[in-house]
Design a protein around this motif. Structure first.
Motif: not given
Lengths: 95, 1273
Positions: B542-543, B565, B567
């Motif tokens: 996510p990061s 983030k 998605t």
């Protein structure tokens, strides 16, 4: 019908005869009851033997193998409706 | 009414099979005929039989033969069918279908006794083919080749003999001399005219030899010699330089070797010790094998015992005929020995099998009979066992000492593969259980000890190969393949909300930590990078994006900017796209130095839900397109080409927000044999799963990326999530909705089918050595490996074995899971008598029963047989023990209650005293105020001519809970909660009746019974059922089904179609019934289904379907008349005893010939929310549906398409499609969808011609057909 000349009528007869020799079981005016029913039965039996699904249907009902059922049907084609009636009596009874 | 006929499940019954090299030289293949279709089967390297091609023929296949022209290396096929034509087919491996090479007419169409087609045999050198009819006609065609090595065929040469029945015909191996044919014939001409019966008694079967003189181009009947009257089959013996030539004549109890100018050599067929002496043994099928070292035959008896037949010969002189017991397998209608050491067994009933020869029966101990040890015995000591038919001509036959053996477990054969078959399907019903939302079909299949009760659920079966629990609830699962050329995956990556688990796939699945994958974060996507196995990986979390560089060069990390983030993301071996919150897209590419570079970044108008990049195609540097789905209900196709990366090239608006996208490349090539790229370029499809549960598929232009031809299909309530998997050696997908759906390419056509499995949360393609094309799935918090073994199967099934052949079933009205089945078989030793130790008819089985008493073997043998190669219980392998021939009309019956939810037995009640069960129903009796099980039976029933000692109607009450059941714990676990398990049946009372109660139906708290030809209403009494009313008229033969619609009954007669009966309530006590309408056609009804108050659908034993309707004005008149037309009915000719004399007639509003016995009709919606269709089951094990058209326009469209296809794609057997579908009654208001669907197989030219005529594009036609098919499920 009345217009049919002698030759035409003969022609139709010979055509019928050709059909009768070619296709076993084709009827004619003097067909006897026995002949008729025997042909019906032989045709039916041949139909059953020729269609695997029908043989299967009978085999499931009788709990026999398909090959046995098929063999019995062919065997039955010899005398499908029992013995023929005596030849003499037939004419009188045919009504 | 307008209906569309589609096949849902292909037929399973195999009628004949031939082997040879059809698609390519030296490839061992089998062609099996399945009723009205032919199928090409090929065992793969593991021995699994794969269906290569399946062709619906729209005609009845009666015989087949393979031949090879001199100098050719592939085989042609000649088919004897009902078309009155000889057809030569060739298999075209490129198009993957059968092609007609020759079609010559010789007679009328239809299965007739004098039109050839019943037998078909070819000279082993491929020089001539003989087609013979059951009676009289035989035609011979000379086969030749022209200068281009094409097959040519001569005009027919006739060799007819009238009034002669052919039992079998075969082609002799005469080497290079003139081709010869041998026939077993029986002349009936004399028997027909001799009223004394002498001629019939003396009728002698003749072995007749026909020779084709190639020089004179003439067939001569060379000689005809008497042969044993039990002769039924011919086995040609290799000749020329390979053998002595001639034939082995299979007779009842004997094999006889015959050849021209050769003495007769005879040996007995070894018999089972347990077989009654009065019963004959027929050879049911045989297969021959020849190699350089010699030849042998495998012949199978009608009881399933296989024998190895060998000849000792020197210099064209046979000295000994030997027959040795080989093994026992279920009775086959076709056997094929493949050169690769396999034996294909096409069973008469039930599953077909492929066996491997592990020995050739050279052991000493098996029983062997030989012509040399043949011993005559006295007539007085032993009467010879012969069939009844021969009894009359049995006068002074020689009797021979029989040879006995005991059947044993398989010794020479090992089971390699089985092909499931529903054949024979005896009954079909549909219902919806309480727990499941999708409808299911209940079927009674099989015969004798191999019969089963099956629960069919629509969907490809997914079998579970492995299962392991997981520590948490995963939100993603992925697989990693190390190098691009690998065929198996190396790792499974499971992502959790805050951790990632990496499992390596090997012999065992173990956790590994050395891959460089970040374990402390969840994972959105992961893939290996580059073509080679250097350990480089991309992991998107996510990061950010984590790039593990190959050869331990460290880790590069790209972080999502700011507080954004990731998605959605997608990656392949060289490209990655990540979507950030706010709708930003970033595109990365792997450069030649192995660096992951950010290439482009764009902003989109809305948040991104899902992104996809297809794998890099072979020979390309990158995938050209990516797909992006946004919350604004649009799906975009973005170009990834250098210089224009992330430029939008195609847009598709969707009716509701998308959930998941997938770009799929599908090869257009029709066969897998061809290398990719040699034919049309692959096409690309964009698949979108929408949040309203609809799956949309659009075609993507390969060059421009533009979208066209959108098709949609509802797959379930949950928004489908799409995942890429491998199917059929190509990419496909699995769409995860409430149930999984599979999308895959099958012979050039992309199909989307439901899979039968509970809801899958996450899935990913998976490949290992054991499971080459599997799915790794997260289901309910556990990790499972699933595999689809047979994509061709439309239904997944669970089954429970039955004791005898099941005949009918009835579902409990209050509990759809309780099904009562009646089972009955003729001429066998009853189940319970089989345990008897020293009884007269004890059944001897050698090894297996030592393990446990025979009584339990059907129920739970399986669990104990883990070490056995052959899974069949002994009773299934050997068949039920036959009773003595005298007892051939004895019946063994039982009532079997099963739980349909788990397909397991609840209880079995054996019915004694030679009763045949004929009907079953659940009935609510108002007087008793409970639902009872009602079973109708017949005592001392004789099949032919039909006779019995009266019938019996028994009422049973279910015993629930408490008492001990027949198979202990399983039952107790089977049903739980308030609804107590059924543990047995308690007889309430029995009611004798004068005839056979073939039909039972509950009506207003009473019971309608068809007792032979009388329709009667019974009410419940304390000691027995009480007669209330009787129909005013009798029925022509006997009643076989009754259905009710209010006060109107639909009653079918076994030979005379349907009758409408009116029930008139005169006052509180009095009531009456009368026939007010009947049909004009004699239909031998097998099954009936009421469609509405005025319409019933019926099927008959000859394979016809018809919908019969009462004209509206008549219906209204009957309804408005207080007496229900009673007065008119009672003064009609029917009341006076005339056959079919009711004063109103039904009209056939739809008629159609299916081509196989339809044994059941049922009405159901096969899919949740789908429309109702009429589902039918045929004896051959096929399931089909009649789908009502949604609109007039749709009906017109299909009618026109059918018309065009009849011209452009005529049936391969050479018959007329319309004529076949009208075999018995002219086809009416039914369009043959199976023919319409052949549109997809046509060449592009023909497709274009048809579509131009119809003013549409080919893809529109295909799309429309898919829509109709989707309704059928």
């Amino acid at each position: 019908m009345s217009e049919l000349a002698g030759a035409d009528r003969f022609n139709i007869n010979s055509q019928l005869e050709a059909l009768q020799t070619r296709y076993v079981g084709t009827g004619h005016a003097d067909v006897s009851k026995y002949e008729w029913i025997v042909n019906q039965h032989r045709d039916s039996l041949a139909q059953y033997v020729g269609k695997h699904s029908m043989l299967q249907y009978f085999a499931v009902a009788e709990n026999e193998s398909i090959s046995r059922v098929g063999y019995q049907m062919k065997q039955k084609m010899l005398l499908p409706c029992g013995l023929p009636p005596p030849p003499k009596e037939e004419e009188g009874e045919d009504e | 009414m307008h209906l569309y006929n589609v096949t849902l499940q292909r037929p399973g019954a195999c009628q004949t099979a031939i082997n040879g090299n059809f698609s390519a030289p030296k490839v061992q293949e089998i062609i099996a005929s399945k009723g009205t279709a032919i199928e090409l089967l090929r065992p793969d390297q593991h021995g699994k039989l794969k269906s290569i091609a399946f062709r619906e023929c729209f005609g009845i296949i009666r015989s087949m033969a393979a031949f090879r022209l001199a100098g050719a290396n592939k085989d042609h096929v000649v088919i004897g069918s009902d078309s009155g034509r000889i057809v030569v087919l060739r298999f075209d491996a490129e198009k993957n279908q059968f092609e007609q090479v020759h079609k010559e007419t010789f007679g009328k169409s239809g299965v007739r006794r004098v039109v050839p087609g019943q037998f078909c045999c070819v000279d082993p050198k491929g020089r001539a083919v003989m087609l013979a009819a059951l009676e009289k006609q035989k035609v011979v065609y000379v086969l030749n080749r022209d200068s281009q090595a094409n097959l040519t065929i001569s005009s027919p040469l006739e060799a007819n003999k009238g009034k002669t029945i052919a039992f079998d015909v075969c082609a002799l191996d005469n080497g290079l001399e003139n081709p010869g044919f041998m026939a077993i014939e029986l002349f009936y001409g004399e028997a027909d005219v001799d009223d004394t019966g002498e001629a019939a008694a003396e009728a002698q079967k003749m072995l007749t030899y026909y020779e084709l003189d190639l020089g004179l181009n003439h067939v001569a009947r060379k000689w005809s010699e008497p042969v044993d009257n039990g002769a039924n089959k011919l086995i040609p013996v290799p000749g020329g330089s390979d053998g002595p030539g001639g034939v082995i004549v299979c007779c009842e109890n004997f094999l006889v070797y015959r050849a021209e100018k050769h003495e007769e050599i005879r040996c007995v067929i070894p018999r089972r010790t347990s077989l009654d002496a009065e019963r004959g043994v027929l050879i049911a099928s045989f297969a021959s094998h020849r190699s350089k070292n010699g030849f042998f035959f495998i012949a199978q008896s009608e009881y399933g015992d296989c024998y190895k037949v060998t000849l000792d010969w020197t210099n064209r002189k046979v000295s000994e005929l030997k027959m040795k017991y080989f093994d026992t397998v279920p009775v086959c209608s076709a056997l094929c020995v493949l050169k690769t050491g396999f034996l294909f067994c096409g069973s008469e009933f039930g599953a077909h099998a492929l066996f491997q020869f592990i020995a050739l029966g050279d052991d000493e101990e098996s029983a062997e009979s030989s012509s040399k040890t043949l011993k005559k015995i006295d007539n007085a000591t032993k009467k010879k066992g012969r069939g009844k038919n021969d009894d009359e001509d049995d006068e002074e036959e020689d009797n021979f000492q029989p040879v006995f053996f005991n059947p044993r477990k398989l010794k020479n054969l090992a089971l390699i593969d089985e092909i499931e078959s529903l054949s024979p399907t005896i009954a079909l019903a549909s219902n919806i259980s309480r727990k499941e939302e999708t409808p299911r079909l209940l079927a009674l299949c099989g015969q004798g000890p191999r019969s089963t009760f099956r629960v069919l659920r629509q969907g490809v079966p997914l079998s579970e190969m492995a299962r392991s629990p997981l520590p948490g609830n995963p939100n993603g699962v992925f697989t990693i393949r190390k190098s691009k050329s690998d065929t198996t995956d190396a790792y499974i990556v499971v992502s959790f909300t805050n951790a990632t688990l990496v499992l390596s796939i090997g012999d065992t699945v173990e956790e590994v930590t050395d891959t460089g994958i970040l374990a402390t974060s969840s994972t959105l996507a992961v893939s290996a990078l580059g073509d080679d196995d250097d350990g480089s990986l991309i992991q998107i979390h996510p990061s950010g994006v984590r790039h593990v560089r190959g050869n331990n060069k460290g880790v590069n990390e790209w972080r999502a900017p700011g507080r954004k983030k990731i998605t959605a993301c997608a990656c392949n071996r060289g490209q990655a796209i990540v979507a950030l919150t706010g709708g930003e897209l970033v595109y990365f590419e792997l450069d030649e130095a192995g660096q992951l570079l950010e290439i482009e970044k764009i902003e989109t108008s809305s948040e991104v839900v899902s992104v996809d990049i297809p794998p890099i195609p072979d020979g390309s540097l990158r995938a050209k397109f990516a797909a992006v789905a946004g919350y604004d209900s649009t799906v975009r196709v973005l170009s990834l080409n250098p210089g224009e990366a992330l430029r939008t090239v195609g847009v598709q608006a969707t009716p509701s927000p998308p959930e998941s996208v997938l770009l799929l490349e599908v090869n257009n090539k029709t066969t897998k044999n061809k290398k990719a790229g040699s034919s049309a370029p692959p096409s690309m499809f964009l698949n979108v799963g929408l949040s309203n549960g609809i799956l949309v598929r659009c075609e993507v232009d390969r060059v421009s990326g533009a979208l066209s031809d959108a098709r949609s299909r509802f797959v379930g309530q949950r928004p489908p999530k799409l995942n890429r998997i491998e199917m059929n050696e190509e990419s496909g997908f699995v769409a995860l909705s409430t149930r999984p759906w599979l999308g895959f390419n099958e012979n050039g056509r992309f199909s989307i089918v439901p899979a039968c499995h509970e809801t899958i949360d996450r899935a990913c393609g998976f490949a290992s050595e054991q499971v080459p094309e599997g799915i790794v799935a997260v289901v309910d918090g556990s990790l499972r490996i699933l595999a689809c073994e047979n994509l061709g199967e439309a239904f997944s099934q669970s089954s429970e074995k039955a004791r005898y052949t099941p005949r009918a079933m009835s579902t409990h009205p209050d509990d759809p899971d309780v099904v009562a089945i009646i089972e009955t078989d003729r001429g066998i030793i009853g189940f319970e008598d089989r345990t008897g130790e020293e009884t007269r008819n004890e059944y001897i089985v050698e090894a297996p029963p030592a393990k446990k008493p025979k009584k339990n073997e059907e129920e739970d043998e399986e669990d104990d047989e883990e070490d056995d190669a052959y899974q069949l219980a002994p009773i299934e392998q050997f068949g039920a023990p036959k009773s003595t021939a005298n007892d051939n009309n004895n019946w063994s019956s039982c009532v079997h209650i099963v739980d349909a939810a788990n397909a397991e037995t609840l209880c079995v009640q054996e019915i004694k005293n030679n009763e045949r069960l004929v009907s079953v129903a659940h009935a609510y009796f108002a007087k008793a105020d409970e639902v009872l099980l009602v079973v109708g039976s017949v005592k001392n029933f004789v099949l032919q001519p039909r006779d019995c000692d009266g019938g019996m109607i028994r009422c049973y009450r279910y015993k629930r809970g408490g008492g001990k059941s027949s198979n202990g714990e399983t039952t107790a676990n089977g049903k739980s909660g308030a609804n107590k398990a059924i543990t047995g049946l308690e007889l309430v009372h029995e009611t004798p009746c004068e005839g056979a109660p073939f039909a039972l139906r509950n009506f207003e708290g009473k019971l309608l019974v068809g007792v032979d030809d009388v329709l009667r209403l019974y009410d419940f009494g304390k000691k027995k059922l009480l007669r209330k009313a009787e129909c005013a008229q009798k029925f022509p033969s006997f009643i076989n089904d009754i259905r009710c619609s209010g006060d109107r009954f639909f009653v079918t007669d076994a030979c005379e179609s349907a009758f409408f009966v009116k029930y008139v309530r005169e006052d509180d006590q009095e009531c009456s019934m009368h026939i007010f309408a009947d049909d004009i056609a004699p239909r031998y009804v097998t099954s009936m289904l009421p469609l509405d108050r005025d319409t019933v659908a019926v099927s008959d034993k000859f394979g016809n379907f018809a919908a019969l309707r009462l004209p509206k004005d008549v219906s209204d008149e009957i309804e408005s008349d207080i007496s229900g037309g009673k007065h008119a009915a009672l003064t009609s000719s029917a009341a006076l005893g005339a056959l079919n004399g009711a004063n109103n007639k039904l009209q056939a509003c739809a008629q159609f010939h299916v081509g196989d016995v339809i044994c059941s009709l049922t009405k159901c919606a096969l899919q949740t929310g789908g429309s109702e269709v009429i589902v039918y089951a045929t004896l051959g094990g096929a399931l089909g549906a009649f789908v009502p058209f949604a609109s007039k326009d749709e009906a017109d469209f299909c009618t026109h398409l059918e018309m065009h296809l009849r011209i452009e794609a005529p049936p391969v057997l050479g018959n007329e499609h319309g004529a076949f579908r009208s075999s018995y009654f002219p086809v009416k208001a039914v369009v043959d969808g199976d023919l319409c669907e052949q549109f997809g197989r046509l060449g592009a030219d023909a497709q274009r011609r048809i579509s131009e005529e119809m003013d549409r594009t080919p893809s529109e036609i295909v799309k429309r057909l898919e829509q109709i098919r989707a309704r059928a499920g």
